[in-house]
Design a protein around this motif. Structure first.
Motif, PDB file in Angstrom:
ATOM      1  N   ILE A 101      24.939  32.957   0.980  1.00  0.00           N
ATOM      2  CA  ILE A 101      25.413  34.342   0.950  1.00  0.00           C
ATOM      3  C   ILE A 101      24.370  35.197   0.254  1.00  0.00           C
ATOM      4  N   ARG A 102      24.498  36.495   0.443  1.00  0.00           N
ATOM      5  CA  ARG A 102      23.519  37.416  -0.147  1.00  0.00           C
ATOM      6  C   ARG A 102      23.973  37.815  -1.547  1.00  0.00           C
ATOM      7  N   THR A 103      23.109  37.579  -2.512  1.00  0.00           N
ATOM      8  CA  THR A 103      23.396  37.973  -3.889  1.00  0.00           C
ATOM      9  C   THR A 103      22.167  38.668  -4.453  1.00  0.00           C
ATOM     10  N   PHE A 104      22.213  38.962  -5.739  1.00  0.00           N
ATOM     11  CA  PHE A 104      21.078  39.632  -6.383  1.00  0.00           C
ATOM     12  C   PHE A 104      19.902  38.688  -6.632  1.00  0.00           C
ATOM     13  N   GLU A 105      20.121  37.376  -6.578  1.00  0.00           N
ATOM     14  CA  GLU A 105      19.062  36.420  -6.918  1.00  0.00           C
ATOM     15  C   GLU A 105      17.999  36.395  -5.814  1.00  0.00           C
ATOM     16  N   THR A 106      16.729  36.495  -6.217  1.00  0.00           N
ATOM     17  CA  THR A 106      15.654  36.526  -5.220  1.00  0.00           C
ATOM     18  C   THR A 106      14.802  35.254  -5.229  1.00  0.00           C
ATOM     19  N   ALA A 107      15.128  34.319  -6.111  1.00  0.00           N
ATOM     20  CA  ALA A 107      14.341  33.082  -6.156  1.00  0.00           C
ATOM     21  C   ALA A 107      14.581  32.221  -4.921  1.00  0.00           C
ATOM     22  N   THR A 108      15.714  32.425  -4.274  1.00  0.00           N
ATOM     23  CA  THR A 108      16.010  31.749  -3.013  1.00  0.00           C
ATOM     24  C   THR A 108      16.306  32.822  -1.963  1.00  0.00           C
ATOM     25  N   ARG A 109      16.161  32.435  -0.700  1.00  0.00           N
ATOM     26  CA  ARG A 109      16.348  33.419   0.376  1.00  0.00           C
ATOM     27  C   ARG A 109      17.806  33.893   0.416  1.00  0.00           C
ATOM     28  N   ASN A 110      18.738  32.954   0.248  1.00  0.00           N
ATOM     29  CA  ASN A 110      20.154  33.246   0.105  1.00  0.00           C
ATOM     30  C   ASN A 110      20.655  32.391  -1.055  1.00  0.00           C
TER      31      ASN A 110
END
Lengths: 341, 341, 341, 341
Positions: free
Chosen positions: C245-254
């Motif tokens: 899912i889309r979250t604020f974390e950018t270290a992973t694509r989702n």
């Protein structure tokens, strides 16, 4: 550090910008041939604040070539760290990291001597290496039970002495630093305090093992910078703990980000534990998520265990019973063996 | 409070649950006819922790019929509160709330006497009613500039005395409570400390005006519970401040949630200010978002103003210049007139 | 369904509301004694739109006592469903669900006959039960490679016939329904089309196995309602797939939401697969997340495998090599044995 | 495009990577002096897929120096676009963009001829320039009312002819392309279809004005790439529409991201409208958010208006009445005058 210049920037603005940068002893080299003006910064770029730079009107974008954290990073310390936790009295120390797997278990809140001792004995029998329990409780509502405070700490100490298990409990205020220094084996900095920089600095100065929980809206990068606050005094031993992030999904209390485990293991030398109890909020999700965390390569788990599952109002409803915990511990062992073969 | 029973719950579990609830002096009445077993709780339900109840295995869902906050809610205090802020020396107090619109402006970080004084004079001339400026700076990285601390506070006091503007600045630690009590007119509790419950309690005891910033991952409900922590000592005057929440969008530093303004105004009697500088992170978004906040019914704004926009590295890059601020103030006035006609 | 009345509602408004509800053949019973006016709705509440009701001005809150999905829910079908997938020619069918674990593997995009065949043979040898590969590619940018289309489908068929592996590939438009009906064994509805209701209905009418990927901002509840769109024609066999899912974390694509696995297994009878390749975006996270998914109780995995890891620009950079895949398959087997003992 | 090499990459891997890049006719120049190996790509970098490149094992990071969208971007078309909308029969066209402010208003769902006509007349009288209304309704649940379909379209046409207002309504499937081409003045591509690339391409070919709603989890960059899909056929006139994004906050149905307005205006030449009805989900938030959108510089609004606010179950509960709409239109005008002075 790479700086991309905005197309709206005038030559004068770019000149001012570059002078400002070079005043910090960093040289800025233009990359010729790009569609846009792009500079590579060479030298001690640690003195440059990328975020501030990005907000400069003449700047369109900034790329950091190095990570913003240091002491917690693998560059600084390529080998896995082991955190050694002294037990009560003459008990053997326990270890976490570099192949040492540690399970901390116990009640969400400390309620009575009988309760804590009973649970501590149960979880020890099942293989837990540390006793967790809340004395000071951070609660969203001022009208909720705030924990027994120092009295709760006393009860944890009794259970610790009688079982030989070291104690993990949360600090909420610098006011109790000396109590925690004296009585607590691993000091927990909770999710809501992950960016309480004053508390981080002061706990870091004690030189004791610290379990740092990820803030519900904190990136992995911010978590490692928070670990650096703890490590700056040169004494702390830090364990990182994933416990769920806040997303739009409401089926779980938080969204447990298990991919944070391999990402943290790759970027940092610090041990990584996972809390599937707070991470999901429902006791029947604790087992699958605990097993998944072990399979993903976590160095340990923090699990809420409570002996009265039918109690109406206690916070232990995301807790599992000692019996469920016992079966889970056996499965965790088998999963760990499966991934290491 | 409504409790929906899980279909997997046994009669014995439901009985235990209901007994646990009634032991708190609350009666549980079954709603006959529903597909599922549903109970309405009647009595002093404030003693019941809905979140804990929801995690009880026999419970499928819980609905709170009342809000979880009290002192900050409109039920408790139906009329808009006005926060009155004493100025330095014999200066007239300024007001915010119930039709009183207040703009706090100033540099992100206090850098020098000359800088603060110059900006304070400029923003006062344009109509700002309060001087904002950072002395203690919460920074994600321990390697970034952490502010001038008490020295910065001294510089703010000088600018305050010379302009008559009261001071708004952030507290980061209980350590400086007495300094803030003596020297600061409005104490800011920053976004990262919105759920630092220890700090909230101690700041609340001072009885001074407090500006409470919304945490980047905090719901509106959690913000009002945090305000209740401040209000519990019965003395604090609280101003709420929307400053952006963390979402997946990266085009802005945060996502400024302007719908929080009318939602907060509906649920709470407290004044609501908006910080478009931190809320967006880019100076050229400050003006449209400041105007939008005024149009949405905010009671005031907190705006970063800096006189050296071309400075390369200062945090003031989300700041606007005094000249831009001056034009903005005129537009804000016109927008406020437009919505009140 | 429980309806809590707003305190601002007038008696006339409440009367109109209740009449509107009872006009649908549902009776509304007031719960006496609550602080607020609360009604329990009894009867065929399926005809009532809770979300619309909640936005009625006289209504403060609505609680659904039943789930909004039906055909995909455990209430409707308490036993785990098994989806049986016919192979090419006379090949044995493969199964997923109710203890049948299925791994679909293959290249992100189909590039050439040689490539697909080589990878299909490799993954079959390692134990994959299905060949996945993209012929039609949904791309955020219109300037990116959009897949080989029907030509890609032909290449998949060749590889399928030669290896006996059934094909899993994504449909993007009703235009190709008859091609997919004829040639594809499991039709994938991709994350971006999870709420393309027209496509769901039409694919559901084909009566073939469908793999439904979770939308990046879809709740688990919405995913099950989307499955109901597929199931309404009474013919489809549906496999659910968590893919981040889309979250604020950018270290992973989702952010791969592995807790969705036990939540879906609890609420639905449908098999649940996990895609750790798209779910993380980085090949070195595929193995730990695949193992974690298996440990969390998933019924299968969808994994990108590519034989040219050093290719600069192909989408296969979140792919693992056949060799890494082979070792992973052995570990998955061991993890599955560990959790089932 | 800047490529930062991973420290774990071998020389051979870097060589393969660079060769792969240069095979696309792009040259890669190393930036000497940086702590890490960094290359600037020079030439036709549009052929390089940054996201795929980032997932290459030898690559640590990639920075795009140009935007990933083209036709919708300001670089491609520096001056504000005006979208001209033909009215029914010989009615004057209406315009949006470059100073032309347009309000589309009408019922969420078309219910009857009388309803649509009455509302259309009301909103026209108050100054609306376009009639909006749902004939095909995307619903999360297959059990909810799905709209009147083509019959609804007929009712809209009647109201359009009688009032002279052009029609805005949503297309959900390529099946009805010719109906929409013939009957609809502005074709809406809804939030859930923002990345339905097949639909985007086909609607783009019609050459009619299109209103593109932002997906609830789509970034601004993705929205502009979706607009490029529409614009690729060289005929479409596109209006962008912010309607709220999905976040953790539950006090509103979505979080209306008003900062998207100035960000879109800066990056794109296309007109930007805002939908405060879907963006908030509550009718009493429509007015403050509509005013805020106008103050933030939006080119228009899409507002749900319904004449029966006390209707129990219709979707119109996020709607305002014609009377409230009338007062709002006057305030919007005043706010627009206030910001343009």
């Amino acid at each position: 550090m790479i700086v991309v210049i905005s197309e709206r920037a005038t030559d004068a603005e770019v000149e001012t910008l570059i002078k400002g940068i070079e005043a910090r002893g960093v040289s800025a080299r233009e990359i010729v041939g790009e569609e846009k003006r792009v500079f590579g910064l060479v030298g001690d770029v640690a003195s440059i604040d990328a975020e501030a730079l990005m907000r400069n009107d003449a700047v369109e974008n900034v790329i950091r070539v190095s990570e913003p954290y240091k002491l917690s990073g693998r560059h600084f310390h390529p080998i896995d760290s082991v955190v050694e936790i002294a037990g009560p009295g003459g008990a053997e120390p326990v270890r976490v990291g570099a192949g040492n797997f540690l399970v901390a278990a116990g009640p969400c809140s400390v309620e009575s001597e009988e309760q804590v001792l009973k649970i501590a004995q149960d979880v020890k029998r099942s293989g837990a290496g540390m006793l967790r329990g809340g004395a000071f409780k951070p609660r969203s509502s001022p009208y909720s039970f705030q924990g027994l405070g120092l009295d709760g700490l006393e009860l944890l100490k009794i259970a610790s002495r009688k079982t030989g298990l070291p104690i993990l409990t949360e600090i909420m205020s610098p006011e109790y630093l000396s109590d925690f220094e004296r009585d607590v084996d691993v000091i927990q900095v909770g999710a809501r305090n992950m960016q309480n920089f004053t508390l981080l600095r002061e706990v870091g100065r004690l030189g004791k093992p610290v379990l740092l929980k990820r803030g519900p809206s904190s990136t992995i990068e911010e978590m490692l910078m928070a670990a650096d606050y703890l490590l700056m005094a040169g004494k702390a031993q830090v364990i990182l703990c994933e416990r769920g992030i806040r997303t739009f999904e409401t089926a779980t209390r938080n969204t447990l980000d298990l991919s944070a485990v391999p990402v943290l293991k790759k970027r940092s030398h610090l041990p990584v534990m996972v809390d599937p109890s707070h991470g999901t909020g429902y006791w029947d999700l604790v087992e699958p998520m605990a097993l998944a965390a072990a399979a993903a390569g976590a160095d340990g788990l923090v699990i809420e265990v409570h002996d009265q599952p039918s109690c109406a109002l206690c916070d232990g409803q995301q807790s599992i019973t000692p019996m469920v915990f016992d079966a889970l511990m056996r499965r965790i062992e088998r999963v760990r063996a499966a991934i290491m073969e």
